[in-house]
Design a protein around this motif. Structure first.
Motif, PDB file in Angstrom:
ATOM      1  N   MET A   1      33.167  90.586  17.600  1.00  0.00           N
ATOM      2  CA  MET A   1      33.994  90.447  18.523  1.00  0.00           C
ATOM      3  C   MET A   1      35.518  90.351  17.496  1.00  0.00           C
ATOM      4  O   MET A   1      37.227  90.872  18.196  1.00  0.00           O
TER       5      MET A   1
ATOM      6  N   SER B   1      36.492  93.361  16.382  1.00  0.00           N
ATOM      7  CA  SER B   1      37.065  94.083  17.543  1.00  0.00           C
ATOM      8  C   SER B   1      38.560  93.909  17.792  1.00  0.00           C
ATOM      9  O   SER B   1      39.858  94.320  18.317  1.00  0.00           O
ATOM     10  N   TYR B   2      38.567  92.827  18.032  1.00  0.00           N
ATOM     11  CA  TYR B   2      39.979  91.921  17.727  1.00  0.00           C
ATOM     12  C   TYR B   2      40.850  91.994  16.603  1.00  0.00           C
ATOM     13  O   TYR B   2      42.043  92.748  16.998  1.00  0.00           O
TER      14      TYR B   2
ATOM     15  N   PRO C   1      40.719  96.736  17.065  1.00  0.00           N
ATOM     16  CA  PRO C   1      40.357  97.173  17.795  1.00  0.00           C
ATOM     17  C   PRO C   1      39.640  99.539  17.586  1.00  0.00           C
ATOM     18  O   PRO C   1      41.171 100.319  17.352  1.00  0.00           O
TER      19      PRO C   1
ATOM     20  N   GLY D   1      33.696  99.231  19.500  1.00  0.00           N
ATOM     21  CA  GLY D   1      34.452  98.798  20.602  1.00  0.00           C
ATOM     22  C   GLY D   1      33.235  99.058  21.888  1.00  0.00           C
ATOM     23  O   GLY D   1      32.571  98.609  22.912  1.00  0.00           O
TER      24      GLY D   1
ATOM     25  N   ALA E   1      37.661  84.579  24.476  1.00  0.00           N
ATOM     26  CA  ALA E   1      38.516  85.795  24.063  1.00  0.00           C
ATOM     27  C   ALA E   1      39.963  86.113  24.605  1.00  0.00           C
ATOM     28  O   ALA E   1      40.686  87.061  24.860  1.00  0.00           O
TER      29      ALA E   1
ATOM     30  N   CYS F   1      43.616  86.956  23.599  1.00  0.00           N
ATOM     31  CA  CYS F   1      44.187  87.679  24.258  1.00  0.00           C
ATOM     32  C   CYS F   1      45.226  87.705  24.362  1.00  0.00           C
ATOM     33  O   CYS F   1      46.455  88.378  24.402  1.00  0.00           O
TER      34      CYS F   1
ATOM     35  N   THR G   1      39.507  97.416  23.633  1.00  0.00           N
ATOM     36  CA  THR G   1      40.090  96.183  23.004  1.00  0.00           C
ATOM     37  C   THR G   1      39.216  94.615  23.154  1.00  0.00           C
ATOM     38  O   THR G   1      39.098  95.099  23.585  1.00  0.00           O
ATOM     39  N   LEU G   2      39.693  93.727  22.228  1.00  0.00           N
ATOM     40  CA  LEU G   2      38.325  92.782  22.398  1.00  0.00           C
ATOM     41  C   LEU G   2      39.311  92.337  24.186  1.00  0.00           C
ATOM     42  O   LEU G   2      37.981  91.734  25.147  1.00  0.00           O
TER      43      LEU G   2
ATOM     44  N   ALA H   1      35.763  91.739  26.402  1.00  0.00           N
ATOM     45  CA  ALA H   1      35.486  90.364  27.234  1.00  0.00           C
ATOM     46  C   ALA H   1      35.227  90.864  28.464  1.00  0.00           C
ATOM     47  O   ALA H   1      34.699  89.999  29.764  1.00  0.00           O
TER      48      ALA H   1
END
Length: 170
Positions: free
Chosen positions: A96, A99-100, A103, A108, A137, A141, A158-159, A163
């Motif tokens: 995660m 990914s944050y 992205p 993902g 998360a 974001c 994206t995160l 999430a």
């Protein structure tokens, strides 16, 4: 793995080559490309698909990611059988974070692929822990200015998208 790989080639690459052949033949007959442009165009399309950046065949954006995930599936399966619960949580948190920060399609979509393999067999998670992680998360974001529009966050995932969809699935 080689038997698995041959099966994947037969099921993914062979239809892709057939599609490209039909696509190029059509464009040749329709006059969009000439016979002298055919090899260059075919090579360019293959490179675009292999790199995951199709400009002409944009509807095939997912093939690059799908092939990589298909190639990694036996490794993910092996890992899902041998990883313990704490390591699975740490792997989820690490993926995660990646990914944050970056992205991308592969990470993902690897997250839900691995989670599906792992949690189907082991069911080690406590839903409250996962939901807490996902809500945290999501708040991070949104605080960073992500839009709530999931279509914008889906390609690449994206995160926030990961999430949100994980929370909904739980």
């Amino acid at each position: 793995y080689s038997q698995y790989l041959c099966g994947r080639i037969r099921r993914i690459i062979t239809p892709l080559i057939a599609y490209l052949f039909i696509y190029l033949t059509y464009n040749l007959i329709a006059g969009h490309i000439t016979l002298s442009q055919l090899p260059h165009t075919a090579l360019r399309l293959c490179i675009e698909i292999a790199t995951g950046k199709p400009t002409q065949l944009t509807h095939l954006w997912f093939i690059h990611t799908y092939i990589i995930i298909a190639l990694l599936l036996p490794i993910l399966h092996h890992l899902s059988l041998r990883i313990n619960h704490i390591a699975a949580y740490l792997l989820l948190i690490a993926s995660m974070i990646v990914s944050y920060l970056y992205p991308n399609y592969i990470i993902g979509y690897l997250i839900p692929t691995f989670a599906g393999l792992y949690y189907k067999r082991n069911k080690p998670y406590h839903p409250l822990v996962i939901i807490t992680l996902m809500v945290a998360a999501t708040l991070l974001c949104l605080h960073q200015g992500y839009t709530w529009n999931m279509q914008v966050n889906k390609f690449p995932p994206t995160l926030l998208y990961i999430a949100y969809t994980t929370t909904i699935l739980l």
